[in-house]
Design an enzyme around this catalytic site. Structure first.
Site, PDB file in Angstrom:
ATOM      1  N   LYS A 192       0.830  -1.200   0.000  1.00  0.00           N
ATOM      2  CA  LYS A 192       0.000   0.000   0.000  1.00  0.00           C
ATOM      3  C   LYS A 192       0.866   1.252   0.000  1.00  0.00           C
ATOM      4  O   LYS A 192       1.659   1.472   0.910  1.00  0.00           O
ATOM      5  CB  LYS A 192      -0.926  -0.015   1.223  1.00  0.00           C
ATOM      6  CG  LYS A 192      -1.882  -1.200   1.243  1.00  0.00           C
ATOM      7  CD  LYS A 192      -2.744  -1.233   2.486  1.00  0.00           C
ATOM      8  CE  LYS A 192      -1.956  -1.537   3.719  1.00  0.00           C
ATOM      9  NZ  LYS A 192      -2.821  -1.788   4.912  1.00  0.00           N
TER      10      LYS A 192
ATOM     11  N   THR B  16     -10.058   8.680   8.238  1.00  0.00           N
ATOM     12  CA  THR B  16      -9.539   7.475   7.597  1.00  0.00           C
ATOM     13  C   THR B  16      -9.311   6.343   8.590  1.00  0.00           C
ATOM     14  O   THR B  16      -8.585   5.384   8.301  1.00  0.00           O
ATOM     15  CB  THR B  16      -8.217   7.783   6.881  1.00  0.00           C
ATOM     16  OG1 THR B  16      -7.276   8.319   7.838  1.00  0.00           O
ATOM     17  CG2 THR B  16      -8.421   8.789   5.752  1.00  0.00           C
TER      18      THR B  16
ATOM     19  N   GLY C 152      -9.423   3.039  10.240  1.00  0.00           N
ATOM     20  CA  GLY C 152      -9.850   1.711   9.821  1.00  0.00           C
ATOM     21  C   GLY C 152      -9.691   1.405   8.346  1.00  0.00           C
ATOM     22  O   GLY C 152     -10.220   0.401   7.864  1.00  0.00           O
ATOM     23  N   THR C 153      -8.934   2.222   7.605  1.00  0.00           N
ATOM     24  CA  THR C 153      -8.806   1.965   6.163  1.00  0.00           C
ATOM     25  C   THR C 153      -8.094   0.636   5.885  1.00  0.00           C
ATOM     26  O   THR C 153      -8.477  -0.097   4.974  1.00  0.00           O
ATOM     27  CB  THR C 153      -8.047   3.107   5.461  1.00  0.00           C
ATOM     28  OG1 THR C 153      -6.830   3.373   6.171  1.00  0.00           O
ATOM     29  CG2 THR C 153      -8.882   4.364   5.396  1.00  0.00           C
ATOM     30  N   GLY C 154      -7.059   0.319   6.659  1.00  0.00           N
ATOM     31  CA  GLY C 154      -6.338  -0.933   6.435  1.00  0.00           C
ATOM     32  C   GLY C 154      -7.205  -2.143   6.718  1.00  0.00           C
ATOM     33  O   GLY C 154      -7.203  -3.119   5.945  1.00  0.00           O
ATOM     34  N   CYS C 155      -7.943  -2.098   7.826  1.00  0.00           N
ATOM     35  CA  CYS C 155      -8.862  -3.191   8.161  1.00  0.00           C
ATOM     36  C   CYS C 155      -9.899  -3.365   7.061  1.00  0.00           C
ATOM     37  O   CYS C 155     -10.203  -4.487   6.630  1.00  0.00           O
ATOM     38  CB  CYS C 155      -9.597  -2.886   9.468  1.00  0.00           C
ATOM     39  SG  CYS C 155      -8.557  -2.527  10.883  1.00  0.00           S
TER      40      CYS C 155
END
Length: 264
Positions: free
Chosen positions: A173, A205, A207-210
């Site tokens: 990412k 933003t 929690g974007t990775g989850c």
């Protein structure tokens, strides 16, 4: 109905962790299940406390899921201790789990270490080699590839190193730190694929990775190939950000339900 399992911590404010995962999986059309690794007391401004489950209790949760409703995909999120990572890896191997997406939450985008060196070592030894895909950010990829990443060429080199070392596909990412949300998918024996995103001017933003890893797992559960699963997940997270939900006093959550009709 296709099914997916998230193995991660609980976020009491609902923006990340298993709450984000379950919302994402539901919005992407799969039945969501969870095995909780830790409870957290947190909100949009930070984490106040964490209470880990015991390895034995995590093992029982995973056993109950796999022996009853076998998941079509599994996503793992932040797991802070080596003992819990070992349980997860051993159980996923025991049950021949498929479509495993590992979000290797080790280093924050600020560069701060989130888990111990021992836990990182167990993750590298036992969990990453059984993953279908891992989704590191730039600082995590620097740890896994043992190199500094400052350019897109560095990203390709690092992804290749990680793929070769652990035998899994890599979605590196590039957001936050290197470029405008351009992510790199690297699979062994294939040409690297760039997914070009656009910056959405939304400071919320959390929690974007989850969310991204859960959306990918959901699409794999539905039978999509890896490239399509990543594309669909990127489209979903862009929509969730573009909905411009604004909750809380800090970095707030996205609107995971932006595409669900009749929700008012």
């Amino acid at each position: 109905m296709n099914t997916a399992l998230t193995i991660a911590g609980s976020d009491s404010s609902g923006g990340a962790g298993i709450q984000a995962d379950i919302k994402t999986m539901t919005a992407n059309g799969v039945y969501a299940m969870s095995a909780i690794t830790a409870l957290t007391a947190q909100n949009t401004m930070g984490v106040a406390d964490i209470m880990e489950v015991t390895p034995d209790f995590l093992e029982k949760q995973i056993d109950c899921i796999f022996t009853d409703i076998y998941p079509d995909a599994v996503k793992t999120g932040m797991v802070s201790s080596a003992a819990l990572i070992e349980v997860i890896a051993d159980k996923l191997k025991t049950y021949s789990a498929k479509n495993i997406v590992v979000d290797p939450v080790m280093v924050a985008t600020s560069g701060a270490r989130l888990i111990s060196e021992e836990a990182v070592d167990i993750m590298k030894e036992k969990l990453l080699p059984i993953a279908t895909l891992i989704t590191p950010n730039i600082p995590e990829a620097e740890v896994l590839a043992k190199m500094e990443i400052t350019t897109q060429e560095n990203m390709e080199m690092a992804a290749a190193r990680i793929c070769e070392a652990y035998g899994c596909a890599v979605l590196l990412k590039g957001g936050h730190q290197l470029n405008d949300a351009n992510d790199l998918l690297y699979c062994s024996g294939e040409e690297p694929v760039w997914f070009h995103g656009k910056r959405i001017n939304n400071p919320n933003t959390h929690g974007t990775g989850c969310t991204l890893s859960s959306a990918i797992a959901s699409n794999l559960a539905k039978g999509y190939d890896l490239k399509t699963a990543v594309k669909n997940a990127k489209d979903y997270i862009s929509g969730a950000l573009a909905a411009m939900l604004d909750l809380g006093k800090g970095s707030g959550p996205m609107n995971h339900a932006f595409a669900i009709m009749n929700n008012r």
